[in-house]
Motif scaffolding. Structure first.
Motif, PDB file in Angstrom:
ATOM      1  N   ARG A  81      -5.177   9.975  21.852  1.00  0.00           N
ATOM      2  CA  ARG A  81      -6.585   9.748  21.547  1.00  0.00           C
ATOM      3  C   ARG A  81      -6.754   8.997  20.233  1.00  0.00           C
ATOM      4  NH1 ARG A  81     -10.179  15.048  21.225  1.00  0.00           N
ATOM      5  NH2 ARG A  81      -8.786  15.348  19.448  1.00  0.00           N
ATOM      6  N   MET A  82      -5.830   9.209  19.297  1.00  0.00           N
ATOM      7  CA  MET A  82      -5.933   8.558  17.988  1.00  0.00           C
ATOM      8  C   MET A  82      -5.475   7.102  18.013  1.00  0.00           C
ATOM      9  SD  MET A  82      -4.479  11.660  15.604  1.00  0.00           S
ATOM     10  CE  MET A  82      -4.631  10.694  14.109  1.00  0.00           C
ATOM     11  N   LYS A  83      -4.591   6.774  18.926  1.00  0.00           N
ATOM     12  CA  LYS A  83      -4.028   5.425  19.090  1.00  0.00           C
ATOM     13  C   LYS A  83      -3.010   5.047  18.012  1.00  0.00           C
ATOM     14  CE  LYS A  83      -6.424   4.907  22.758  1.00  0.00           C
ATOM     15  NZ  LYS A  83      -5.739   5.118  24.049  1.00  0.00           N
ATOM     16  N   SER A  84      -3.188   5.554  16.808  1.00  0.00           N
ATOM     17  CA  SER A  84      -2.213   5.305  15.750  1.00  0.00           C
ATOM     18  C   SER A  84      -2.419   6.326  14.643  1.00  0.00           C
ATOM     19  CB  SER A  84      -2.336   3.883  15.192  1.00  0.00           C
ATOM     20  OG  SER A  84      -3.530   3.741  14.461  1.00  0.00           O
ATOM     21  N   ILE A  85      -1.424   6.438  13.774  1.00  0.00           N
ATOM     22  CA  ILE A  85      -1.532   7.326  12.624  1.00  0.00           C
ATOM     23  C   ILE A  85      -0.950   6.597  11.424  1.00  0.00           C
ATOM     24  CG2 ILE A  85       0.667   8.457  13.178  1.00  0.00           C
ATOM     25  CD1 ILE A  85      -0.467  10.999  11.923  1.00  0.00           C
ATOM     26  N   THR A  86      -1.610   6.737  10.261  1.00  0.00           N
ATOM     27  CA  THR A  86      -1.149   6.131   9.019  1.00  0.00           C
ATOM     28  C   THR A  86      -1.060   7.208   7.949  1.00  0.00           C
ATOM     29  OG1 THR A  86      -2.130   3.986   9.548  1.00  0.00           O
ATOM     30  CG2 THR A  86      -1.622   4.413   7.238  1.00  0.00           C
ATOM     31  N   LYS A  97       0.821  -1.211   0.000  1.00  0.00           N
ATOM     32  CA  LYS A  97       0.000   0.000   0.000  1.00  0.00           C
ATOM     33  C   LYS A  97       0.856   1.263   0.000  1.00  0.00           C
ATOM     34  CE  LYS A  97      -3.865  -2.094   2.533  1.00  0.00           C
ATOM     35  NZ  LYS A  97      -4.698  -2.019   3.769  1.00  0.00           N
ATOM     36  N   MET A  98       2.152   1.126   0.292  1.00  0.00           N
ATOM     37  CA  MET A  98       3.073   2.254   0.412  1.00  0.00           C
ATOM     38  C   MET A  98       2.580   3.253   1.455  1.00  0.00           C
ATOM     39  SD  MET A  98       5.851   1.914  -1.250  1.00  0.00           S
ATOM     40  CE  MET A  98       6.518   3.540  -1.543  1.00  0.00           C
ATOM     41  N   THR A  99       2.320   2.718   2.643  1.00  0.00           N
ATOM     42  CA  THR A  99       1.916   3.547   3.774  1.00  0.00           C
ATOM     43  C   THR A  99       2.783   3.214   4.984  1.00  0.00           C
ATOM     44  OG1 THR A  99       0.249   1.950   4.488  1.00  0.00           O
ATOM     45  CG2 THR A  99      -0.475   3.717   3.014  1.00  0.00           C
ATOM     46  N   GLY A 100       2.833   4.124   5.932  1.00  0.00           N
ATOM     47  CA  GLY A 100       3.522   3.905   7.191  1.00  0.00           C
ATOM     48  C   GLY A 100       2.590   4.157   8.352  1.00  0.00           C
ATOM     49  N   THR A 101       2.677   3.303   9.379  1.00  0.00           N
ATOM     50  CA  THR A 101       1.797   3.416  10.537  1.00  0.00           C
ATOM     51  C   THR A 101       2.624   3.463  11.812  1.00  0.00           C
ATOM     52  OG1 THR A 101       0.012   2.217   9.424  1.00  0.00           O
ATOM     53  CG2 THR A 101      -0.080   2.325  11.833  1.00  0.00           C
ATOM     54  N   LEU A 102       2.281   4.420  12.672  1.00  0.00           N
ATOM     55  CA  LEU A 102       2.932   4.551  13.967  1.00  0.00           C
ATOM     56  C   LEU A 102       1.909   4.330  15.064  1.00  0.00           C
ATOM     57  CD1 LEU A 102       5.406   5.350  15.728  1.00  0.00           C
ATOM     58  CD2 LEU A 102       4.586   7.714  15.574  1.00  0.00           C
TER      59      LEU A 102
END
Length: 214
Positions: free
Chosen positions: A131-136, A120-125
């Motif tokens: 509040r967001m728990k993660s970001i992509t 997908k060519m994405t990165g997730t932290l």
């Protein structure tokens, strides 16, 4: 690929900690296409690990200081599923340093490990305390460091930019880009490294995702 470079795949096992005039490990000719990779090392694997250095120098046969080295980046492909970003006090426009005092407290030193989805060519932290728990976010690969050997006997650590190029950290140096570099020594003596999965313009918080590239 013309025969001057021998093997069209170049995978250095040891990087150079400095950009300088040095004996070239690989002779090439103008117009050669190189398939290669940046370096992986302790910096990516643990906090406080040593930076692996840059690949080079690569000699361009026949190049002289009267010429300009033209580097075309045809393709950048990530080959690992993690990337590292860090922040720390004293670096970046969002924190104080010895010449720019600020009222806010220094930014704490932090190290983040991003998970990359290479399809997908994405990165997730993961941000479990937020509040967001993660970001992509989508990836936009680039090279942080491209350089020729600097003038005379100058020797620069890989962290620094200069008239020779170096650690410019410009997100425009990515797939499809053409980079023009001055030549100060016969053979140009080209260096490159510091692959980024994503970086904003100017790195105001000194955040960039470092990773290894094919």
């Amino acid at each position: 690929m013309p025969s001057a470079c021998g093997n069209p795949q170049i995978h250095a096992s040891e990087g150079s900690p400095h950009v300088r005039q040095a004996a070239a490990g690989l002779p090439c000719q103008a117009g050669d296409i190189l398939e290669t990779s940046t370096l992986w090392g302790e910096w990516f694997e643990r906090e406080g690990g040593a930076w692996p250095g840059e690949v080079g120098p690569i000699e361009i046969e026949g190049a002289t200081p009267e010429d300009i080295l033209v580097v075309r980046i045809l393709k950048l492909t990530p080959n690992r599923d993690t990337a590292i970003s860090t922040q720390g006090p004293g670096m970046g426009a969002l924190t104080a340093d010895k010449s720019t005092p600020m009222l806010n407290a220094p930014a704490p030193a932090r190290r983040y490990v991003w998970k990359l989805d290479l399809k997908k060519m994405t990165g997730t932290l993961a941000l479990p305390d937020s509040r967001m728990k993660s970001i992509t976010v989508p990836l936009d690969p680039m090279l942080g460091r491209v350089a020729t050997a600097p003038p005379g006997e100058e020797s620069w650590g890989g962290l620094w930019p200069g008239a020779f190029g170096g650690n410019m950290d410009v997100p425009d140096i990515k797939e499809g880009a053409t980079v023009y570099l001055p030549i100060f020594h016969p053979g140009a003596l080209f260096y490159y490294g510091d692959g980024h999965a994503l970086q904003g313009m100017a790195r105001s918080a000194v955040l960039a995702w470092k990773r290894r590239w094919m």
